[in-house]
Design a protein around this motif. Structure first.
Motif, short mmCIF file in Angstrom:
data_model
loop_
_atom_site.label_atom_id
_atom_site.label_comp_id
_atom_site.label_asym_id
_atom_site.label_seq_id
_atom_site.Cartn_x
_atom_site.Cartn_y
_atom_site.Cartn_z
N PRO A 269 15.13 -15.45 -11.27
CA PRO A 269 14.46 -14.14 -11.15
C PRO A 269 14.65 -13.59 -9.74
O PRO A 269 14.61 -14.35 -8.77
CB PRO A 269 12.99 -14.47 -11.42
CG PRO A 269 12.96 -15.84 -11.98
CD PRO A 269 14.17 -16.53 -11.50
N LEU A 270 14.86 -12.33 -9.63
CA LEU A 270 14.97 -11.70 -8.32
C LEU A 270 13.59 -11.23 -7.87
O LEU A 270 12.73 -10.91 -8.68
CB LEU A 270 15.93 -10.51 -8.38
CG LEU A 270 17.38 -10.79 -8.78
CD1 LEU A 270 18.22 -9.53 -8.62
CD2 LEU A 270 17.98 -11.93 -7.96
N ALA A 271 13.41 -11.21 -6.57
CA ALA A 271 12.20 -10.67 -5.97
C ALA A 271 12.57 -9.38 -5.25
O ALA A 271 13.75 -9.05 -5.11
CB ALA A 271 11.58 -11.68 -5.01
N LEU A 272 11.56 -8.67 -4.79
CA LEU A 272 11.81 -7.39 -4.14
C LEU A 272 12.75 -7.56 -2.95
O LEU A 272 13.65 -6.75 -2.74
CB LEU A 272 10.49 -6.77 -3.69
CG LEU A 272 10.59 -5.38 -3.06
CD1 LEU A 272 11.16 -4.38 -4.05
CD2 LEU A 272 9.21 -4.93 -2.58
N LEU A 635 6.13 -3.70 -8.01
CA LEU A 635 6.74 -3.10 -9.18
C LEU A 635 7.08 -1.64 -8.91
O LEU A 635 8.14 -1.13 -9.31
CB LEU A 635 5.80 -3.21 -10.38
CG LEU A 635 6.35 -2.82 -11.75
CD1 LEU A 635 7.63 -3.58 -12.08
CD2 LEU A 635 5.30 -3.06 -12.83
N ALA A 636 6.20 -0.94 -8.18
CA ALA A 636 6.49 0.44 -7.77
C ALA A 636 7.68 0.48 -6.84
O ALA A 636 8.56 1.35 -6.94
CB ALA A 636 5.27 1.06 -7.09
N LEU A 638 10.15 -1.58 -6.82
CA LEU A 638 11.35 -1.79 -7.62
C LEU A 638 11.89 -0.46 -8.13
O LEU A 638 13.10 -0.20 -8.09
CB LEU A 638 11.05 -2.72 -8.80
CG LEU A 638 12.14 -2.82 -9.87
CD1 LEU A 638 13.40 -3.46 -9.30
CD2 LEU A 638 11.65 -3.57 -11.10
N LEU A 639 10.99 0.40 -8.62
CA LEU A 639 11.42 1.69 -9.13
C LEU A 639 12.10 2.51 -8.04
O LEU A 639 13.13 3.17 -8.28
CB LEU A 639 10.21 2.45 -9.69
CG LEU A 639 9.48 1.77 -10.85
CD1 LEU A 639 8.24 2.58 -11.24
CD2 LEU A 639 10.40 1.61 -12.06
N HIS A 640 11.58 2.44 -6.84
CA HIS A 640 12.18 3.18 -5.74
C HIS A 640 13.51 2.56 -5.30
O HIS A 640 14.46 3.27 -5.00
CB HIS A 640 11.21 3.26 -4.56
CG HIS A 640 10.10 4.24 -4.77
ND1 HIS A 640 10.32 5.58 -4.94
CD2 HIS A 640 8.75 4.06 -4.85
CE1 HIS A 640 9.16 6.21 -5.11
NE2 HIS A 640 8.19 5.31 -5.07
N VAL A 641 13.56 1.23 -5.27
CA VAL A 641 14.81 0.56 -4.89
C VAL A 641 15.91 0.90 -5.89
O VAL A 641 17.08 1.07 -5.52
CB VAL A 641 14.59 -0.96 -4.80
CG1 VAL A 641 15.92 -1.69 -4.70
CG2 VAL A 641 13.72 -1.29 -3.60
N ARG A 660 0.74 0.83 -15.07
CA ARG A 660 0.01 2.08 -14.78
C ARG A 660 -0.15 2.26 -13.28
O ARG A 660 0.11 3.34 -12.73
CB ARG A 660 -1.36 2.04 -15.46
CG ARG A 660 -2.23 3.25 -15.11
CD ARG A 660 -3.59 3.17 -15.77
NE ARG A 660 -4.39 4.36 -15.47
CZ ARG A 660 -5.61 4.56 -15.93
NH1 ARG A 660 -6.17 3.65 -16.72
NH2 ARG A 660 -6.28 5.65 -15.63
N ARG A 661 -0.57 1.19 -12.61
CA ARG A 661 -0.76 1.27 -11.16
C ARG A 661 0.57 1.50 -10.45
O ARG A 661 0.65 2.29 -9.50
CB ARG A 661 -1.41 -0.04 -10.68
CG ARG A 661 -1.62 -0.13 -9.17
CD ARG A 661 -2.58 0.93 -8.67
NE ARG A 661 -2.82 0.80 -7.24
CZ ARG A 661 -3.25 1.78 -6.47
NH1 ARG A 661 -3.52 2.97 -7.00
NH2 ARG A 661 -3.45 1.60 -5.19
N ALA A 662 1.61 0.83 -10.91
CA ALA A 662 2.92 0.97 -10.27
C ALA A 662 3.46 2.38 -10.39
O ALA A 662 3.98 2.95 -9.42
CB ALA A 662 3.90 -0.02 -10.89
N ILE A 663 3.33 2.98 -11.56
CA ILE A 663 3.82 4.35 -11.75
C ILE A 663 3.00 5.32 -10.92
O ILE A 663 3.55 6.26 -10.32
CB ILE A 663 3.78 4.72 -13.25
CG1 ILE A 663 4.83 3.88 -14.01
CG2 ILE A 663 4.03 6.20 -13.45
CD1 ILE A 663 4.81 4.10 -15.50
N SER A 664 1.71 5.07 -10.83
CA SER A 664 0.86 5.93 -10.01
C SER A 664 1.27 5.84 -8.54
O SER A 664 1.39 6.85 -7.85
CB SER A 664 -0.61 5.53 -10.17
OG SER A 664 -1.43 6.26 -9.29
#
Length: 919
Positions: A269-272, A635-636, A638-641, A660-664
């Motif tokens: 598994p990869l980490a940030l 997780l948020a 990750l979306l930006h990366v 939910r928290r990550a998208i927010s």
């Protein structure tokens, strides 16, 4: 029924536990007990003196101190016997000496372990046959006397690797496990290639600040936790169900058995941190000396010119010498060009072979010439069909060290050193070699990974490796292919390692210089390699399976996306397959022409931390990896990366509150795509316990259903809908695949929902039916579960049988039911989506029947039926109602009609459709 054998085993275990809980040796004189355990070889008085007395020269004092003080203080005379742990297993109340005596005389004989770090049975299984006194010693005594007589003390301690990794331990003659436990752990040494304490603590924060290895051995391994970034316990067990069935922990199995069996590890598994660019603004110190670039040339003026000019353009701080070897080129224009280069650049050393020597002998001559220079750092082999950029030599030299034998550059075409996938690749659209090299330099600064073998297209070989291992084997490898593999394996046995520089990209056309000989050369060379190094294939396979350069290639891919500046869309969905998966795949394919598209699926959510699967459908840079996050913030991130500009939520099951928290936190706009009723009903399908349409009762009715059938963690309907309404209320747009689904979701959520079919209007092109003959061939499609109408199908089949079988019912798929021998209809089993149209044609149905008890939101199987133009009957629920409006030869049925009425309606309808005299 009572199982006598299992009952007997349980009884024997209880008796054994009772026997072991009794201190049989309390009455025995202490000095006699000490004599017995000393004769058993389990005591180490040098170790005792050091750890109990705090001095190294008190060997003779050990036994007397132990008898007088140590035993009463709870100390152990053996480094691998833990009295507290041993006694705690059986409720034994005994002094260390009594417990050790019991182990020597009883415990070892029945295979008990003296401590968590020594597995008696494992060590005995790998031990050589004992003779003399050793034959009567307990296994722990044999191991302490000579560790080389066993394969290892514990499946999680890789003894051979430990001694190879830390040669000072081997040179000292110390017992490797004792050294690890009492010195190596505190020095940061590792017990095997896959355990990394810092990673383990970071990945499993619940263990606190305790000893990571102790936690893994005592608890983590059994709990299925991964020991480090290079070994994924979950993936290993999933890929090897036979291991999971034994109950053996994943890493222990791999080290003891799977490694020898050639089982694959799978990517970690990869980490940030793995996805964040590795930038290094420091000017790295470079060794003094000269790098000798050896460039053999044979043919193809254009690629040769591109290569030579790229070398001459490059700017490096380290000094270089360029040696061009013209291997008697058959093309006069190549020879003329090389002479022009040498005349215009006096520093270029041009050699013209009198006869064609072939690649191996040519580069051997170049490497030998380089070694004649006392200031040479090594030979950098470069094929003439490559293009280099900027300070490429500086970056390759920066990876050199006394133990590194070779460094290979990353390339589009370099087998295990390739980007974006292992093997041959084109360059990314819109990005040339120079840009790709600059991106690699910026995102992977100073990063290299160990490889089993270098690849000779662009390979820097250190001077020390050439001096100790020698040149390439020209006799065995002819004109080329396999020579660098042989060299790397040979030099590895002499202690050299080989690295892949992830911050250097060199374009490689591939097999130009010696194309005429490459194919037969490969066959011959592979045979030689396999004979000389039987484990070569396993090493390469293990490298490809673990793919240690994957994270660096991912970082480079993300940099390429940023360079191309195409919008990136992330689709969030589940892993259940079905219609949702098909819609997601279609969406990814359609957007892939203009967007970078990534799909994220949940693996586990632990209330703020967890794991997701990240994948991309692309023939060029497709990927699939697990990403572990420790908080919604990661997780948020990750979306930006990934560079996400928009999100599409296709399903929320499995994500938990983290998404939910990550998208927010990400503040990235998103749309919500309705595929079923999960957001408003934890049962998902709007069906009751029998699989029938629930009628969508009020809140009290829903709560009663949830109480009867707890599902997806729901406690009551109100909180369930509040918990999921954020995805609808916060979406820029909510889209459903049918008008019925849109209207239902809009009614519950109170937000506009746009209806958009998954496919363009299919319509129906009715076929000429002609005359039919009873029994009518009625076809159903898919997996027939309760909510798909399994109970109704059974009743219809039974009614048809009662009437003399006027309907011949067949299911392309299978029923989810027990006792399926005589249900009154036939089925053909599971099928692949691309097989369905052929299967339908083969069965040549008179009509299709859809009897789902849940309101379908779309139904891809209906699309297959519509394309045939054959008659279709369906329950009047969900999307079927609107999609069959105006379709010729269609029939809508009441979903709750009794079977007798349904059969009668079908027969009347089919008789009318076929309009002929019944036979």
């Amino acid at each position: 029924m009572f199982n006598g054998n299992s009952g007997l085993k349980r009884g024997l275990k209880r008796v054994a536990a009772k026997v072991l809980s009794i201190n049989w040796f309390r009455p025995v004189p202490s000095r006699l007990k000490l004599y017995l355990v000393r004769r058993a070889g389990v005591c180490d008085w040098h170790w005792y003196a050091r750890h109990a007395l705090g001095r190294r020269s008190a060997f003779s004092e050990g036994p007397s101190h132990f008898i007088s003080f140590g035993n009463a203080e709870g100390r152990s005379p053996s480094p691998l016997f833990d009295p507290a742990w041993y006694c705690g297993r059986f409720g034994l109340r005994a002094s260390p000496l009594d417990a050790l005596t019991q182990y020597v005389l009883i415990g070892d004989w029945i295979g008990l372990s003296p401590s968590p770090w020594f597995d008696t049975r494992y060590s005995r299984a790998g031990a050589k046959t004992a003779t003399g006194m050793a034959a009567i010693r307990p296994q722990l005594g044999r191991y302490l006397a000579d560790y080389r007589e066993t394969a290892g003390p514990h499946p999680l301690f890789d003894q051979d690797w430990y001694l190879d990794e830390y040669p000072d331990v081997r040179a000292s003659g110390a017992n490797p496990l004792v050294h690890f436990l009492y010195d190596g752990l505190s020095e940061g040494r590792l017990p095997n290639p896959y355990f990394e304490p810092e990673w383990y603590r970071e990945a499993h924060p619940d263990i606190g600040d305790g000893n990571a290895f102790s936690h893994f051995v005592l608890y983590g391994a059994a709990e299925g936790r991964s020991p480090g970034p290079e070994f994924n316990s979950r993936q290993y067990l999933d890929a090897n169900p036979d291991v999971a069935a034994t109950g053996m922990n994943a890493l222990a199995h791999y080290l003891a058995i799977g490694r020898q069996d050639g089982r694959e590890l799978g990517k970690r598994p990869l980490a940030l941190n793995d996805l964040v660019a590795k930038r290094n603004s420091e000017v790295l110190p470079l060794p003094s000396g000269v790098v000798d670039i050896v460039l053999p040339v044979y043919r193809d003026l254009m690629v040769t010119r591109n290569c030579v000019e790229s070398v001459l353009r490059s700017k490096n701080r380290v000094a270089t010498r360029l040696h061009i070897y013209n291997d008697r080129s058959p093309e006069p224009e190549v020879t003329a060009y090389l002479r022009e280069v040498a005349e215009a650049n006096p520093s270029v050393h041009l050699v013209e072979n009198v006869e064609n020597l072939g690649f191996v002998r040519t580069v051997n001559a170049g490497m030998a010439h380089a070694m004649e220079h006392g200031d040479s750092l090594g030979a950098l082999l470069l094929n003439s069909d490559t293009i280099v950029s900027a300070d490429w030599v500086d970056r390759m030299v920066a990876h050199m060290s006394p133990t590194v034998g070779s460094i290979t550059a990353l390339s589009n075409n370099a087998t295990i050193c390739s980007y974006p996938k292992l093997g041959a690749n084109p360059l990314p659209d819109g990005v040339n070699a120079g840009t790709l090299d600059a991106l690699a330099r910026a995102t992977n600064a100073g990063v290299s990974v160990e490889i089993p073998t270098g690849v000779g297209f662009c390979m820097l070989i250190s001077r020390s490796a050439l001096e100790i291992a020698g040149l390439f084997d020209a006799e065995a490898f002819g004109k080329g292919y396999g020579e660098e593999n042989d060299f790397c394996m040979r030099s590895a046995k002499l202690g050299f390692r080989h690295r892949l520089a992830m911050d250097v990209f060199v374009e490689h056309v591939g097999e130009v210089s010696f194309a005429d000989d490459s194919k037969p050369g490969k066959v011959i060379a592979q045979r030689v390699i396999d004979e000389r190094y039987p484990d070569y294939g396993a090493q390469v396979a293990r490298f490809c399976s673990m793919d240690p350069g994957f994270a660096a290639r991912m970082r480079l891919t993300l940099a390429v996306w940023k360079e191309r500046a195409r919008p990136t869309v992330v689709l969030l969905t589940h892993s259940w397959g079905g219609g949702t998966e098909r819609a997601v795949q279609a969406m990814a394919m359609s957007m892939g022409q203009t967007h970078e598209v990534v799909v994220i699926r949940p693996i586990e959510d632990l209330g703020g931390s967890g794991e997701v699967r990240v994948s991309r459908l692309s023939e060029f840079d497709g990927f699939d990896f697990l990403f572990r996050y420790h908080s919604p913030d990661e997780l948020a991130s990750l979306l930006h990366v990934l560079g996400a500009t928009t999100l599409q939520i296709h399903h929320l099951v499995g994500f938990g509150a983290s998404v939910r928290r990550a998208i927010s936190l990400s503040k990235i706009p998103f749309s919500f795509h309705v595929h079923d009723n999960y957001a408003i009903c934890p049962q998902i399908m709007l069906t009751d316990a029998e699989g029938n349409y629930c009628g969508e009762p009020d809140a009290s009715g829903c709560d009663a259903c949830i109480a009867q059938r707890p599902s997806n963690g729901a406690s009551d309907i109100r909180n369930w809908r509040v918990q999921h309404e954020w995805a609808l209320l916060g979406a820029q747009e909510v889209i459903a695949p049918s008008k019925d689904a849109a209207a239902r979701m809009q009614r519950y959520a109170g937000v506009p929902v746009r209806a958009q079919y998954h496919e363009e209007d299919i319509g129906s092109n009715p076929v000429t039916l002609g005359a039919g003959i009873r029994p009518y061939r009625v076809l159903l499609l898919g997996v027939m579960a309760a909510h798909k109408g399994l109970n109704q199908l059974k009743a219809i089949a039974e009614e048809s049988r009662r009437l003399g079988n006027p309907l011949q019912i067949h299911l392309i798929g299978y029923p989810q039911a027990d006792g399926m021998k005589d249900l009154g209809f036939t089925w053909s089993g599971a099928y692949e989506e691309d097989e369905l149209d052929d299967l339908i044609a083969r069965h040549n149905p008179d009509a299709f029947l859809f009897i789902s008890q849940a309101p379908e939101t779309y139904s891809y199987t209906l699309s297959h039926a519509l394309r045939t133009g054959r008659p279709i009957a369906a329950n009047r629920l969900g999307a079927f109602t609107e999609r069959l409006v105006g379709v010729p030869n269609s029939l809508l049925l009441a979903h709750d009609a009794p079977a007798s009425e349904v059969v009668r309606s079908l027969l009347t309808w089919l008789d009318g459709v076929y309009s002929r005299e019944l036979v």
